[in-house]
Design a protein around this motif. Structure first.
Motif, PDB file in Angstrom:
ATOM      1  N   LEU A  87       0.909  -1.331   0.010  1.00 27.22           N
ATOM      2  CA  LEU A  87      -0.017  -0.017  -0.050  1.00 27.22           C
ATOM      3  C   LEU A  87       0.844   1.454   0.067  1.00 27.22           C
ATOM      4  CD1 LEU A  87      -2.979   0.788   0.267  1.00 27.22           C
ATOM      5  CD2 LEU A  87      -2.881   0.885   2.570  1.00 27.22           C
ATOM      6  N   ASP A  88       2.026   1.237   0.654  1.00 30.48           N
ATOM      7  CA  ASP A  88       2.853   2.475   0.703  1.00 30.48           C
ATOM      8  C   ASP A  88       3.765   2.317  -0.149  1.00 30.48           C
ATOM      9  OD1 ASP A  88       3.563   4.703   2.496  1.00 30.48           O
ATOM     10  OD2 ASP A  88       5.363   3.452   2.885  1.00 30.48           O
ATOM     11  N   GLU A  89       4.022   1.465  -1.172  1.00 30.92           N
ATOM     12  CA  GLU A  89       5.229   1.210  -1.950  1.00 30.92           C
ATOM     13  C   GLU A  89       4.856   2.497  -3.169  1.00 30.92           C
ATOM     14  OE1 GLU A  89       8.393   1.204  -4.213  1.00 30.92           O
ATOM     15  OE2 GLU A  89       8.246   0.458  -2.030  1.00 30.92           O
ATOM     16  N   VAL A  90       5.922   3.158  -3.802  1.00 25.46           N
ATOM     17  CA  VAL A  90       5.846   4.142  -4.674  1.00 25.46           C
ATOM     18  C   VAL A  90       6.943   4.212  -5.588  1.00 25.46           C
ATOM     19  CG1 VAL A  90       6.880   6.113  -3.313  1.00 25.46           C
ATOM     20  CG2 VAL A  90       5.285   6.625  -5.248  1.00 25.46           C
ATOM     21  N   VAL A  91       8.299   3.835  -5.272  1.00 21.31           N
ATOM     22  CA  VAL A  91       9.275   4.131  -6.053  1.00 21.31           C
ATOM     23  C   VAL A  91       9.462   2.945  -7.212  1.00 21.31           C
ATOM     24  CG1 VAL A  91      11.942   4.013  -6.198  1.00 21.31           C
ATOM     25  CG2 VAL A  91      10.927   4.782  -4.142  1.00 21.31           C
ATOM     26  N   ILE A  92       9.302   1.676  -6.687  1.00 23.16           N
ATOM     27  CA  ILE A  92       9.153   0.493  -7.796  1.00 23.16           C
ATOM     28  C   ILE A  92       7.894   0.542  -8.521  1.00 23.16           C
ATOM     29  CG2 ILE A  92       8.825  -1.865  -7.868  1.00 23.16           C
ATOM     30  CD1 ILE A  92      10.939  -2.485  -5.954  1.00 23.16           C
ATOM     31  N   THR A  93       6.919   1.217  -8.057  1.00 23.37           N
ATOM     32  CA  THR A  93       5.562   1.468  -8.834  1.00 23.37           C
ATOM     33  C   THR A  93       6.052   2.378 -10.134  1.00 23.37           C
ATOM     34  OG1 THR A  93       4.369   0.823  -6.863  1.00 23.37           O
ATOM     35  CG2 THR A  93       3.244   1.728  -8.721  1.00 23.37           C
ATOM     36  N   LEU A  94       6.916   3.342  -9.898  1.00 22.87           N
ATOM     37  CA  LEU A  94       7.010   4.280 -10.671  1.00 22.87           C
ATOM     38  C   LEU A  94       7.665   3.697 -11.863  1.00 22.87           C
ATOM     39  CD1 LEU A  94       8.521   7.332  -8.775  1.00 22.87           C
ATOM     40  CD2 LEU A  94       6.058   7.105  -9.838  1.00 22.87           C
ATOM     41  N   PHE A  95       8.583   2.364 -11.654  1.00 27.02           N
ATOM     42  CA  PHE A  95       9.200   1.843 -12.897  1.00 27.02           C
ATOM     43  C   PHE A  95       8.552   0.905 -13.506  1.00 27.02           C
ATOM     44  CE2 PHE A  95      12.802   3.593 -10.209  1.00 27.02           C
ATOM     45  CZ  PHE A  95      13.559   4.116 -10.985  1.00 27.02           C
ATOM     46  N   VAL A  96       7.589   0.039 -12.580  1.00 25.45           N
ATOM     47  CA  VAL A  96       7.163  -0.888 -13.459  1.00 25.45           C
ATOM     48  C   VAL A  96       5.658  -0.874 -13.862  1.00 25.45           C
ATOM     49  CG1 VAL A  96       8.480  -2.721 -12.291  1.00 25.45           C
ATOM     50  CG2 VAL A  96       6.657  -2.174 -11.247  1.00 25.45           C
ATOM     51  N   ALA A  97       4.883   0.333 -13.370  1.00 26.62           N
ATOM     52  CA  ALA A  97       3.425   0.216 -13.591  1.00 26.62           C
ATOM     53  C   ALA A  97       3.050   1.342 -14.682  1.00 26.62           C
ATOM     54  CB  ALA A  97       2.765   0.910 -12.033  1.00 26.62           C
ATOM     55  N   GLY A  98       1.899   1.069 -15.327  1.00 31.09           N
ATOM     56  CA  GLY A  98       1.642   1.917 -16.477  1.00 31.09           C
ATOM     57  C   GLY A  98       0.622   2.984 -15.929  1.00 31.09           C
ATOM     58  N   PRO A  99      -0.010   3.726 -16.691  1.00 29.33           N
ATOM     59  CA  PRO A  99      -0.892   4.810 -16.262  1.00 29.33           C
ATOM     60  C   PRO A  99      -2.454   3.935 -15.823  1.00 29.33           C
ATOM     61  CG  PRO A  99      -0.206   5.404 -18.642  1.00 29.33           C
ATOM     62  CD  PRO A  99       0.432   3.842 -18.093  1.00 29.33           C
ATOM     63  N   ASN A 100      -2.561   2.931 -16.257  1.00 29.49           N
ATOM     64  CA  ASN A 100      -3.662   2.237 -15.708  1.00 29.49           C
ATOM     65  C   ASN A 100      -3.584   1.401 -14.443  1.00 29.49           C
ATOM     66  OD1 ASN A 100      -5.416   2.887 -17.848  1.00 29.49           O
ATOM     67  ND2 ASN A 100      -4.626   1.130 -19.089  1.00 29.49           N
ATOM     68  N   GLN A 101      -2.048   1.344 -13.912  1.00 32.31           N
ATOM     69  CA  GLN A 101      -1.978   0.774 -12.553  1.00 32.31           C
ATOM     70  C   GLN A 101      -1.582   1.854 -11.410  1.00 32.31           C
ATOM     71  OE1 GLN A 101       0.048  -0.692 -15.511  1.00 32.31           O
ATOM     72  NE2 GLN A 101      -2.014  -1.553 -16.148  1.00 32.31           N
ATOM     73  N   THR A 102      -1.657   2.951 -11.698  1.00 30.41           N
ATOM     74  CA  THR A 102      -1.319   3.943 -10.733  1.00 30.41           C
ATOM     75  C   THR A 102      -2.105   3.727  -9.325  1.00 30.41           C
ATOM     76  OG1 THR A 102      -1.514   5.896 -12.348  1.00 30.41           O
ATOM     77  CG2 THR A 102      -1.685   6.607 -10.090  1.00 30.41           C
ATOM     78  N   THR A 103      -1.295   3.507  -8.331  1.00 24.36           N
ATOM     79  CA  THR A 103      -1.573   3.125  -6.845  1.00 24.36           C
ATOM     80  C   THR A 103      -2.041   4.557  -5.993  1.00 24.36           C
ATOM     81  OG1 THR A 103       0.457   2.849  -6.204  1.00 24.36           O
ATOM     82  CG2 THR A 103      -0.563   0.984  -6.998  1.00 24.36           C
ATOM     83  N   LEU A 104      -2.539   4.186  -4.855  1.00 23.60           N
ATOM     84  CA  LEU A 104      -2.719   5.259  -4.176  1.00 23.60           C
ATOM     85  C   LEU A 104      -1.282   6.163  -3.678  1.00 23.60           C
ATOM     86  CD1 LEU A 104      -4.929   7.137  -2.619  1.00 23.60           C
ATOM     87  CD2 LEU A 104      -4.571   5.305  -0.724  1.00 23.60           C
ATOM     88  N   ALA A 105      -0.352   5.475  -3.392  1.00 25.83           N
ATOM     89  CA  ALA A 105       0.775   6.044  -3.166  1.00 25.83           C
ATOM     90  C   ALA A 105       1.316   6.901  -4.296  1.00 25.83           C
ATOM     91  CB  ALA A 105       1.875   4.803  -2.729  1.00 25.83           C
ATOM     92  N   ARG A 106       1.315   5.976  -5.574  1.00 27.01           N
ATOM     93  CA  ARG A 106       1.728   6.986  -6.790  1.00 27.01           C
ATOM     94  C   ARG A 106       0.964   8.263  -7.105  1.00 27.01           C
ATOM     95  NH1 ARG A 106       2.720   4.215 -12.799  1.00 27.01           N
ATOM     96  NH2 ARG A 106       3.233   6.228 -13.591  1.00 27.01           N
ATOM     97  N   GLN A 107      -0.504   8.135  -6.990  1.00 28.09           N
ATOM     98  CA  GLN A 107      -1.152   9.153  -6.937  1.00 28.09           C
ATOM     99  C   GLN A 107      -0.984  10.224  -5.892  1.00 28.09           C
ATOM    100  OE1 GLN A 107      -3.336   9.982  -9.393  1.00 28.09           O
ATOM    101  NE2 GLN A 107      -4.007  11.768  -8.646  1.00 28.09           N
TER     102      GLN A 107
END
Length: 274
Positions: free
Chosen positions: A204-224
């Motif tokens: 739920l809290d992860e943002v750094v790795i999400t920035l590298f591997v996620a696309g626009p459709n996989q934006t998580t709450l932390a990334r938002q």
């Protein structure tokens, strides 16, 4: 005399603990009340109380999508990491596997390797495997980060199990699968649940790795939240942080209560009533 000599040490330890708790809690206490401000700025003094920013989370398409994505990715990563971490803890138990120390260190590497390094490596690997910008890729990436927390918690629960209980069950004719199902698993359940709670909170809290591997459709709450900080610092970010903390606390309390119930149920099973 001995107790008198320990008083300064106990006072110093208590003071140090209080300072650590204050260091962790004061920033939260400063920002979380701003989730209930009616102002559009993160400033004190608050002009008045309001829940408008929670309404923003509930009505904004971007925030709604990020919350749903966090639930999907967090749940998937929790299930995957709990399964892998539990199996790893069982396999590495009592150092029966060759090079168990090395294998344990490999499983714990995601806790010490910088998230940026993991993110770059996963981005390169996902580009070759076709997992880039996919839910499965993000779930696997988050699970890699969560496995060490599950492994540590489950290993602690397994280490606390008295081997005599399992030997007694085996000596009474129980098959290995029955010993695991009726003895090992119930006693290790508190550690498994705790590891699962840590895994979900980490995802739920992860943002750094999400920035590298996620696309626009996989934006998580932390990334938002991270994106909102770059574009416009809004009290909606404080409302999202408040939501994450509440979910984490509810999970912790639920896991604690379930673990206590499991221990009490197991004691009733092992100790027959008179």
């Amino acid at each position: 005399m001995r107790n008198t000599n320990r008083l300064p040490f106990n006072a110093l330890r208590l003071a140090f603990g209080a300072l650590v708790v204050a260091f962790l809690v004061i920033p939260l206490a400063a920002i979380l009340p701003l989730a209930f401000t009616d102002s559009i700025f993160l400033t004190y003094p608050m002009s008045g109380p309001s829940t408008r920013w929670f309404d923003t989370l509930a009505t904004s398409d971007a925030w709604q999508r990020s919350i749903v994505n966090s639930m999907i990715i967090g749940s998937g990563a929790t299930v995957l990491s709990t399964a892998v971490g539990t199996l790893a803890a069982l396999g590495l138990r009592r150092n029966l596997v060759p090079f168990s120390g090395l294998l344990r260190s490999i499983f714990l590497l995601p806790m010490v390797v910088p998230a940026v390094v993991l993110g770059v490596g996963m981005q390169i690997l996902y580009a070759r495997l076709g997992l880039a910008s996919s839910y499965l890729g993000v779930i696997i990436a988050h699970a890699v980060l969560c496995v060490p927390f599950v492994l540590v918690n489950v290993s602690g629960s397994l280490a606390a199990i008295d081997p005599a209980l399992e030997k007694a069950a085996a000596s009474l004719g129980a098959a290995p699968a029955t010993v695991f199902r009726r003895v090992t698993f119930p006693l290790a359940l508190p550690g498994i649940l705790t590891g699962a709670a840590f895994a979900f909170a980490t995802s739920l809290d992860e943002v750094v790795i999400t920035l590298f591997v996620a696309g626009p459709n996989q934006t998580t709450l932390a990334r938002q939240m991270f994106s909102s900080l770059r574009e416009n610092i809004s009290p909606a970010i404080a409302a999202a942080a408040f939501l994450i903390i509440v979910v984490t606390l509810v999970l912790a309390l639920a896991v604690r209560g379930t673990a206590i119930l499991a221990v009490l149920r197991q004691r009733r099973t092992l100790v027959p009533e008179e």
